[in-house]
Design a protein around this motif. Sequence first.
Motif, PDB file in Angstrom:
ATOM      1  N   THR A  87       0.767  -1.226   0.020  1.00  0.00           N
ATOM      2  CA  THR A  87       0.109   0.064  -0.161  1.00  0.00           C
ATOM      3  C   THR A  87       0.792   1.263   0.055  1.00  0.00           C
ATOM      4  O   THR A  87       0.299   2.313   0.041  1.00  0.00           O
ATOM      5  CB  THR A  87      -0.980   0.048   1.211  1.00  0.00           C
ATOM      6  OG1 THR A  87      -0.241   0.083   2.219  1.00  0.00           O
ATOM      7  CG2 THR A  87      -1.848  -1.132   1.230  1.00  0.00           C
ATOM      8  N   LYS A  88       2.259   1.125   0.009  1.00  0.00           N
ATOM      9  CA  LYS A  88       3.020   2.191  -0.251  1.00  0.00           C
ATOM     10  C   LYS A  88       2.656   3.242  -1.330  1.00  0.00           C
ATOM     11  O   LYS A  88       2.828   4.516  -1.245  1.00  0.00           O
ATOM     12  CB  LYS A  88       4.506   1.888  -0.252  1.00  0.00           C
ATOM     13  CG  LYS A  88       5.118   1.428   0.958  1.00  0.00           C
ATOM     14  CD  LYS A  88       6.601   1.178   0.919  1.00  0.00           C
ATOM     15  CE  LYS A  88       6.900   0.940   2.269  1.00  0.00           C
ATOM     16  NZ  LYS A  88       8.516   0.861   2.320  1.00  0.00           N
ATOM     17  N   ARG A  89       2.212   2.955  -2.480  1.00  0.00           N
ATOM     18  CA  ARG A  89       1.681   3.618  -3.557  1.00  0.00           C
ATOM     19  C   ARG A  89       0.602   4.695  -3.063  1.00  0.00           C
ATOM     20  O   ARG A  89       0.627   5.764  -3.655  1.00  0.00           O
ATOM     21  CB  ARG A  89       1.290   2.770  -4.672  1.00  0.00           C
ATOM     22  CG  ARG A  89       0.100   1.829  -4.458  1.00  0.00           C
ATOM     23  CD  ARG A  89      -0.277   1.039  -5.724  1.00  0.00           C
ATOM     24  NE  ARG A  89      -1.400   0.152  -5.437  1.00  0.00           N
ATOM     25  CZ  ARG A  89      -2.456   0.367  -5.089  1.00  0.00           C
ATOM     26  NH1 ARG A  89      -2.864   1.549  -5.370  1.00  0.00           N
ATOM     27  NH2 ARG A  89      -3.370  -0.386  -4.634  1.00  0.00           N
ATOM     28  N   ILE A  90      -0.444   3.847  -2.175  1.00  0.00           N
ATOM     29  CA  ILE A  90      -1.469   4.649  -1.829  1.00  0.00           C
ATOM     30  C   ILE A  90      -0.996   5.882  -1.047  1.00  0.00           C
ATOM     31  O   ILE A  90      -1.353   7.015  -0.972  1.00  0.00           O
ATOM     32  CB  ILE A  90      -2.372   3.903  -0.753  1.00  0.00           C
ATOM     33  CG1 ILE A  90      -3.111   2.960  -2.019  1.00  0.00           C
ATOM     34  CG2 ILE A  90      -3.575   4.823  -0.299  1.00  0.00           C
ATOM     35  CD1 ILE A  90      -3.896   2.013  -1.205  1.00  0.00           C
ATOM     36  N   ALA A  91       0.055   5.600  -0.063  1.00  0.00           N
ATOM     37  CA  ALA A  91       0.607   6.486   0.753  1.00  0.00           C
ATOM     38  C   ALA A  91       1.295   7.714   0.019  1.00  0.00           C
ATOM     39  O   ALA A  91       1.170   8.856   0.437  1.00  0.00           O
ATOM     40  CB  ALA A  91       1.756   5.973   1.874  1.00  0.00           C
ATOM     41  N   GLU A  92       1.813   7.372  -0.879  1.00  0.00           N
ATOM     42  CA  GLU A  92       2.544   8.355  -1.801  1.00  0.00           C
ATOM     43  C   GLU A  92       1.428   9.396  -2.506  1.00  0.00           C
ATOM     44  O   GLU A  92       1.705  10.549  -2.693  1.00  0.00           O
ATOM     45  CB  GLU A  92       3.261   7.496  -2.703  1.00  0.00           C
ATOM     46  CG  GLU A  92       4.518   7.154  -2.325  1.00  0.00           C
ATOM     47  CD  GLU A  92       5.596   8.041  -1.699  1.00  0.00           C
ATOM     48  OE1 GLU A  92       5.813   9.059  -2.056  1.00  0.00           O
ATOM     49  OE2 GLU A  92       6.170   7.694  -0.726  1.00  0.00           O
ATOM     50  N   GLU A  93       0.411   8.744  -2.636  1.00  0.00           N
ATOM     51  CA  GLU A  93      -0.527   9.449  -3.658  1.00  0.00           C
ATOM     52  C   GLU A  93      -1.347  10.418  -2.442  1.00  0.00           C
ATOM     53  O   GLU A  93      -1.642  11.712  -2.916  1.00  0.00           O
ATOM     54  CB  GLU A  93      -1.733   8.689  -4.024  1.00  0.00           C
ATOM     55  CG  GLU A  93      -2.939   9.476  -4.861  1.00  0.00           C
ATOM     56  CD  GLU A  93      -2.347   9.822  -6.088  1.00  0.00           C
ATOM     57  OE1 GLU A  93      -3.065  10.788  -6.712  1.00  0.00           O
ATOM     58  OE2 GLU A  93      -1.242   9.387  -6.637  1.00  0.00           O
ATOM     59  N   LEU A  94      -1.545   9.899  -1.210  1.00  0.00           N
ATOM     60  CA  LEU A  94      -2.195  10.645  -0.397  1.00  0.00           C
ATOM     61  C   LEU A  94      -1.157  11.923   0.322  1.00  0.00           C
ATOM     62  O   LEU A  94      -1.409  12.753   0.704  1.00  0.00           O
ATOM     63  CB  LEU A  94      -2.565   9.956   0.998  1.00  0.00           C
ATOM     64  CG  LEU A  94      -3.703   8.909   0.693  1.00  0.00           C
ATOM     65  CD1 LEU A  94      -3.828   8.026   1.798  1.00  0.00           C
ATOM     66  CD2 LEU A  94      -4.877   9.766   0.252  1.00  0.00           C
ATOM     67  N   ARG A  95       0.408  11.595   0.283  1.00  0.00           N
ATOM     68  CA  ARG A  95       1.254  12.609   0.685  1.00  0.00           C
ATOM     69  C   ARG A  95       0.978  13.815  -0.109  1.00  0.00           C
ATOM     70  O   ARG A  95       1.448  15.032   0.334  1.00  0.00           O
ATOM     71  CB  ARG A  95       2.676  11.957   0.603  1.00  0.00           C
ATOM     72  CG  ARG A  95       2.936  11.237   2.000  1.00  0.00           C
ATOM     73  CD  ARG A  95       4.322  11.013   1.894  1.00  0.00           C
ATOM     74  NE  ARG A  95       4.701   9.993   3.020  1.00  0.00           N
ATOM     75  CZ  ARG A  95       4.908   8.541   2.860  1.00  0.00           C
ATOM     76  NH1 ARG A  95       4.999   8.223   1.553  1.00  0.00           N
ATOM     77  NH2 ARG A  95       5.136   7.841   3.833  1.00  0.00           N
ATOM     78  N   LYS A  96       0.539  13.843  -1.442  1.00  0.00           N
ATOM     79  CA  LYS A  96       0.380  15.175  -2.244  1.00  0.00           C
ATOM     80  C   LYS A  96      -0.716  15.766  -1.597  1.00  0.00           C
ATOM     81  O   LYS A  96      -0.456  16.972  -2.043  1.00  0.00           O
ATOM     82  CB  LYS A  96      -0.112  14.511  -3.582  1.00  0.00           C
ATOM     83  CG  LYS A  96       1.018  13.728  -4.133  1.00  0.00           C
ATOM     84  CD  LYS A  96       0.421  13.320  -5.797  1.00  0.00           C
ATOM     85  CE  LYS A  96       1.381  12.161  -6.251  1.00  0.00           C
ATOM     86  NZ  LYS A  96       0.787  11.629  -7.740  1.00  0.00           N
ATOM     87  N   LEU A  97      -1.309  15.450  -0.577  1.00  0.00           N
ATOM     88  CA  LEU A  97      -2.362  16.216  -0.109  1.00  0.00           C
ATOM     89  C   LEU A  97      -2.009  16.913   1.272  1.00  0.00           C
ATOM     90  O   LEU A  97      -2.604  17.836   1.674  1.00  0.00           O
ATOM     91  CB  LEU A  97      -3.886  15.688   0.036  1.00  0.00           C
ATOM     92  CG  LEU A  97      -4.192  15.035  -1.275  1.00  0.00           C
ATOM     93  CD1 LEU A  97      -5.444  13.938  -0.697  1.00  0.00           C
ATOM     94  CD2 LEU A  97      -4.561  15.862  -2.197  1.00  0.00           C
ATOM     95  N   LYS A  98      -1.198  16.293   2.084  1.00  0.00           N
ATOM     96  CA  LYS A  98      -0.610  16.676   3.378  1.00  0.00           C
ATOM     97  C   LYS A  98      -0.241  18.001   3.382  1.00  0.00           C
ATOM     98  O   LYS A  98       0.493  18.508   2.709  1.00  0.00           O
ATOM     99  CB  LYS A  98       0.371  15.621   3.721  1.00  0.00           C
ATOM    100  CG  LYS A  98       0.702  15.920   5.337  1.00  0.00           C
ATOM    101  CD  LYS A  98       1.731  14.772   5.586  1.00  0.00           C
ATOM    102  CE  LYS A  98       2.113  15.288   7.047  1.00  0.00           C
ATOM    103  NZ  LYS A  98       0.987  14.958   8.072  1.00  0.00           N
ATOM    104  N   GLY A  99      -0.901  18.660   4.244  1.00  0.00           N
ATOM    105  CA  GLY A  99      -0.596  20.206   4.724  1.00  0.00           C
ATOM    106  C   GLY A  99      -1.195  21.037   3.692  1.00  0.00           C
ATOM    107  O   GLY A  99      -1.082  22.194   3.705  1.00  0.00           O
ATOM    108  N   LYS A 100      -1.862  20.472   2.671  1.00  0.00           N
ATOM    109  CA  LYS A 100      -2.607  21.448   1.549  1.00  0.00           C
ATOM    110  C   LYS A 100      -3.930  21.817   1.909  1.00  0.00           C
ATOM    111  O   LYS A 100      -4.737  21.033   2.585  1.00  0.00           O
ATOM    112  CB  LYS A 100      -2.363  20.831   0.234  1.00  0.00           C
ATOM    113  CG  LYS A 100      -1.086  20.703  -0.312  1.00  0.00           C
ATOM    114  CD  LYS A 100      -0.929  20.308  -1.606  1.00  0.00           C
ATOM    115  CE  LYS A 100       0.389  20.127  -2.321  1.00  0.00           C
ATOM    116  NZ  LYS A 100       0.669  19.865  -3.470  1.00  0.00           N
TER     117      LYS A 100
END
Length: 384
Positions: free
Chosen positions: A346-359
């Motif tokens: 599921t690391k690919r999901i984490a990478e996708e979600l990190r694009k939203l972090k703090g935004k």
Amino acid sequence: MKIDVLASTKLGHWEGTRDMLRLSGLEAGICYMPKDYKNLIREQIDKTMQRANGTVENGHHSVTGHPSYNLVLIDIPKILAMLLNNEKEYTTSEKSGRYTVMTAANEEERQLYEKWREKFAKMIAEEYPEIPARTVNKLAMENARLFISVFTPATTMGYTVSLRQANYLIGFCEKMISESNLTPFYQKLIPYLVEFSDNLRKIVNVEGLRENFGRGFSLFGSEEREEYFGDVYSTNYLESFVGLASALRHRSLWYEMRLPEEKMFYAAPIIAEDSETFAEYMDDMHSVADNFPQGMLVEVNERGTTEAFIMKCHERLCGATQPEICQQTRTTLDRYILSTSKRMATKRIAEELRKLKGKIKCQMGFSCRQPCALGPEQVFSRKI
């Protein structure tokens, strides 16, 4: 390609149940018509009605989803609006407690509403002198409504629903009325379900559509759900009635609620940071706890796909949303990233979600026509 209009809504016009069933019969006829639909429309009405009634009797209810009613539900309680809004199939326009003065059901609630509307207005104006008086008043009303009961019949909503779903709702009400326990919460809810279903039955009444295969209202959960984060997710948290009501409008996600044993209440950060004001606020909340105020916290389970959660982030990580639901979405995002980053699959999901972090929304490629009242830099730190 050509598009013709088979039927449409007309302001002030009401079709009887027979005419609505006729439309569903015509829609059913499209599935196996020998020629084009214009010949279908010219067929004998009795033949159309026979087909319509046959689809109902055979359990083929989908064609009765075509005809719809544009209803106005007047003086319904917030909790009933929540029940309806969690059923996905609808279009609704609801009177907002954020922008209009709320009506209390009793003198005690009215006094608390006015007391805290005044207090919030003063605190907000002092904390944020740069925002206009109109916005101060809106934010004060938004938070003072937390003292109003979810059973107060003060909500008006435009509600568009299909012939099928309207009859299903009657069946849902009948099921809950027959199965409900005698807890104080359900004792308050049942009379509204009886009134709602009785009034709806006067407008739509197709007995065969009540056979909804054991289904009922989906909002009330009976057990705690396990948490999981992956391609799909399930998470549990506490949220106020009013916060959950807002979340339910995101129809790509699935929500359930349960009443916790301990009575707890949401308080805006501007309240929580001052111990004396916080104590007074909580004392007032506890004084109306038996009425189930909109600020009461309930146990919420939220389930859906990663894609649906990303859409929620696009909507809820925004300065125009209530701080409670904005912060809750941010917390779920952090937990989602943490959980999925620990597993290789599921690391690919984490990478996708990190694009939203703090935004926030306007930093995710969306253009906001109205600027944040407190500015984008304060979306996550705002106190109100």
